[in-house]
Design a protein around this motif. Structure first.
Motif, PDB file in Angstrom:
ATOM      1  N   TYR A  25       5.748  12.660  49.897  1.00 44.55           N
ATOM      2  CA  TYR A  25       4.506  12.094  49.368  1.00 44.55           C
ATOM      3  C   TYR A  25       3.449  12.023  50.459  1.00 44.55           C
ATOM      4  O   TYR A  25       3.726  11.617  51.587  1.00 44.55           O
ATOM      5  N   ASN A  26       2.252  12.455  50.122  1.00 44.51           N
ATOM      6  CA  ASN A  26       1.077  12.319  50.985  1.00 44.51           C
ATOM      7  C   ASN A  26      -0.029  11.595  50.223  1.00 44.51           C
ATOM      8  O   ASN A  26       0.026  11.486  48.991  1.00 44.51           O
ATOM      9  N   THR A  27      -1.031  11.135  50.930  1.00 47.46           N
ATOM     10  CA  THR A  27      -2.201  10.523  50.300  1.00 47.46           C
ATOM     11  C   THR A  27      -3.467  11.220  50.781  1.00 47.46           C
ATOM     12  O   THR A  27      -3.475  11.892  51.812  1.00 47.46           O
ATOM     13  N   CYS A  28      -4.534  11.050  50.010  1.00 45.11           N
ATOM     14  CA  CYS A  28      -5.825  11.636  50.380  1.00 45.11           C
ATOM     15  C   CYS A  28      -6.923  10.716  49.870  1.00 45.11           C
ATOM     16  O   CYS A  28      -6.893  10.272  48.713  1.00 45.11           O
ATOM     17  N   SER A  29      -7.888  10.417  50.721  1.00 44.54           N
ATOM     18  CA  SER A  29      -8.950   9.470  50.372  1.00 44.54           C
ATOM     19  C   SER A  29     -10.306  10.058  50.725  1.00 44.54           C
ATOM     20  O   SER A  29     -10.496  10.600  51.815  1.00 44.54           O
ATOM     21  N   ILE A  30     -11.251   9.924  49.812  1.00 43.50           N
ATOM     22  CA  ILE A  30     -12.610  10.424  50.052  1.00 43.50           C
ATOM     23  C   ILE A  30     -13.470   9.390  50.756  1.00 43.50           C
ATOM     24  O   ILE A  30     -14.405   9.734  51.477  1.00 43.50           O
ATOM     25  N   GLY A  31     -13.169   8.106  50.586  1.00 42.63           N
ATOM     26  CA  GLY A  31     -14.009   7.039  51.127  1.00 42.63           C
ATOM     27  C   GLY A  31     -14.653   6.248  49.998  1.00 42.63           C
ATOM     28  O   GLY A  31     -14.584   6.630  48.821  1.00 42.63           O
ATOM     29  N   VAL A  32     -15.303   5.158  50.342  1.00 40.52           N
ATOM     30  CA  VAL A  32     -15.896   4.277  49.336  1.00 40.52           C
ATOM     31  C   VAL A  32     -16.982   5.002  48.553  1.00 40.52           C
ATOM     32  O   VAL A  32     -17.523   6.015  49.000  1.00 40.52           O
TER      33      VAL A  32
END
Length: 549
Positions: free
Chosen positions: A468-475
């Motif tokens: 499992y990995n995660t990915c975030s664009i930001g607020v």
């Protein structure tokens, strides 16, 4: 003019860099599904994507997992309940003002009425109007912020399946009309081109082949959440039916087989590995329930899933549970601690709110669905089935390992949860356990997060593996800032070009002169005396030679 050109250069450079980040952020952060050979090294995923374009699709298929699940948690689309109440219309005080003035008994009372009306409009109604407009723009932008996350990650990571882990909408109390409006936004804005999993799949236990071309990458596996249908003390048949009509069934399962071309050796073909997805309505597992028949149906469907399971000794089968409310954990393991609240007796006394399902409900999943008893004399030595659990609800997210510690007294053993980062040593112990990932919310306040789950069958050990990995664009403010910056840059550039266009002829006209027949010709008229007392007006094209002669 030079200042305008300099500002344009700064604005366009910043805008291009911002847009590049916004639309390429999976590459910038190195986001990607874990692969068979680099399952715990997500930092190299960007180079793998780039190298795949060089070495070709065939090599890329060898390293990618056959099952890649894009997981999104708790979008919670808001709507009219978050807008100011306009039942009396906008500026009702102004609409009532003529009638109030006509009914005034004297000039003083009329003046007081006018003063009070002005105060009411300025201090309450006008701010409420602006707040309503701001909220409407915010809802519109939030839809496309969430859509940008789904669309961009879908493009760059190439999932085989997509799931939303509950709380698709922001409130279970909305009426049917508002429910339909938010459902339209879900399918036509946020998950545009996405498809509901059809009843032909969800109404029966089906067996399909991974990668069989049935557009599973476009189907959205929707998990029901408490903000969609309520907790057990609020849930009704009507709320379940409207959810299932718009988003798909609340409880169902499907099993996938590996495609004949996906194995890396013949051993996998002989073992016939299967991967099962189980979608479960976890809001209806605890009591007291408002509708006990509805709760009994949930448990009946859960028991049917258990009955259809392969024997626990068969490790060629893997099970992925998709549900909304996380399993029980002690306080301090995750952000949300165990919490239960109940309605008053006059309201039925049902379950009103919970952070986790109860210990007993979680135990029924771990020991029933996954068959992990910890009894060495039981089938499979009590180690249970291979699998992983994905949940939502806790917006901050969490990653734990549920395990049953060794204890001489079998009846005294209790399930414990340990943070995944601290559980590496437990994986080597001869005790049953399973990983549960609570996916962090995709809402802007939580960074626009998404989860990337890979599953593949490891023929060397004869079991399914999960990573499992995660990915975030930001607020969400980043999304807004980039688009506002681009619009401002375009507007400023238009103004600058217009200003420069107007100023250029003036600058040329006020120049020192131009050349004509090798002479510098002055544009301004001059006065010459030519030796006489009367001045003589020279032509505008009189050359410097003529004047000096």
């Amino acid at each position: 003019m030079l200042i305008l050109l300099g500002l344009q250069y700064i604005l366009w450079t910043t805008s291009i860099a911002s847009v590049a980040y916004l639309y390429l952020y999976p590459w910038v952060h190195g986001c990607g599904f874990p692969t068979r050979d680099e399952s715990f090294d997500p930092s190299v995923s960007i180079w793998r994507v780039l190298s795949a374009q060089i070495v070709g699709e065939e090599k890329r298929a060898d390293t990618r997992a056959p099952f890649r699940l894009l997981t999104l948690g708790d979008p919670q689309l808001e709507g009219d309940t978050s807008l100011p109440n306009t039942a009396d219309g906008y500026f009702p005080t102004l609409w009532r003002l003529p009638s109030d003035l006509l009914h005034a008994r004297d000039f003083g009372e009329g003046l007081a009425t006018l003063r009070n009306a002005s105060y009411e409009v300025v201090t309450r109604e006008l701010p409420a109007k602006f707040q309503g407009l701001r909220k409407q723009v915010d809802l519109f932008g939030n839809d496309y912020y969430l859509a940008h996350i789904y669309r961009t990650l879908h493009l760059f990571t190439d999932p085989t399946h997509v799931t939303v882990l509950g709380d698709l909408l922001g409130s279970q109390w909305i009426d049917d009309e508002e429910f339909e409006r938010r459902g339209w936004r879900f399918w036509h804005r946020v998950f545009r081109n996405g498809q509901k999993v059809g009843e032909m799949v969800t109404n029966e236990h089906t067996l399909e082949v991974l990668g069989d071309g049935k557009d599973w990458d476009r189907k959205i596996i929707n998990v029901v959440g408490n903000h969609d249908v309520g907790y057990a003390g609020d849930m009704t048949v009507e709320r379940i039916e409207r959810f299932e009509r718009l988003f798909g069934r609340a409880n169902w399962e499907i099993t996938f087989r590996l495609a004949p071309s996906s194995p890396t050796n013949e051993a996998e073909t002989e073992l016939d590995p299967t991967l099962r997805l189980v979608i479960l309505n976890s809001m209806n597992l605890d009591t007291p329930a408002k509708d006990q028949d509805l709760q009994a149906q949930t448990y009946r469907e859960m028991n049917e899933v258990i009955a259809r399971s392969r024997p626990v000794e068969d490790h060629t089968s893997g099970t992925i549970l998709l549900t909304h409310i996380p399993l029980h954990k002690e306080a301090g393991i995750c952000v949300d601690s165990p919490f239960f609240d109940f309605h008053d007796d006059e309201d039925g006394g049902g379950l009103k709110e919970q952070n986790h399902i109860s210990y007993d409900a979680g135990k029924s999943i771990l020991e029933g669905l996954y068959g992990m008893s910890g009894n060495p004399d039981a089938p499979g030595r009590g180690m249970g089935r291979k699998g992983i659990i994905l949940t939502g609800h806790d917006h901050e997210g969490c990653d734990v390992y549920h395990h049953l510690p060794i204890n001489e007294d079998m009846h005294a053993r209790r399930w414990n949860a340990t943070r995944w980062g601290d559980a590496k040593s437990l994986l080597d112990e001869p005790i049953p356990g399973i990983r549960e990932i609570t996916v962090r919310s995709m809402m802007g306040d939580f960074g626009g997060n998404a989860g990337l789950l890979s599953a593949w069958f490891d023929s060397d050990v004869g079991e399914w593996q999960f990573a499992y990995n995660t990915c975030s664009i930001g607020v969400q403010h980043i999304w807004w800032a980039v688009h506002v910056l681009v619009l401002f840059t375009m507007g400023f550039s238009t103004f600058a070009c217009f200003f420069i266009t107007l100023d250029t002829p003036r600058a040329l006209h006020s120049g020192a002169g131009h050349r004509q027949d090798g002479n510098i010709v002055k544009e301004d008229a001059v006065v010459a005396t030519s030796g006489s007392d009367s001045p003589k007006l020279l032509s505008r094209n009189t050359s410097r030679k003529q004047r000096t002669n």
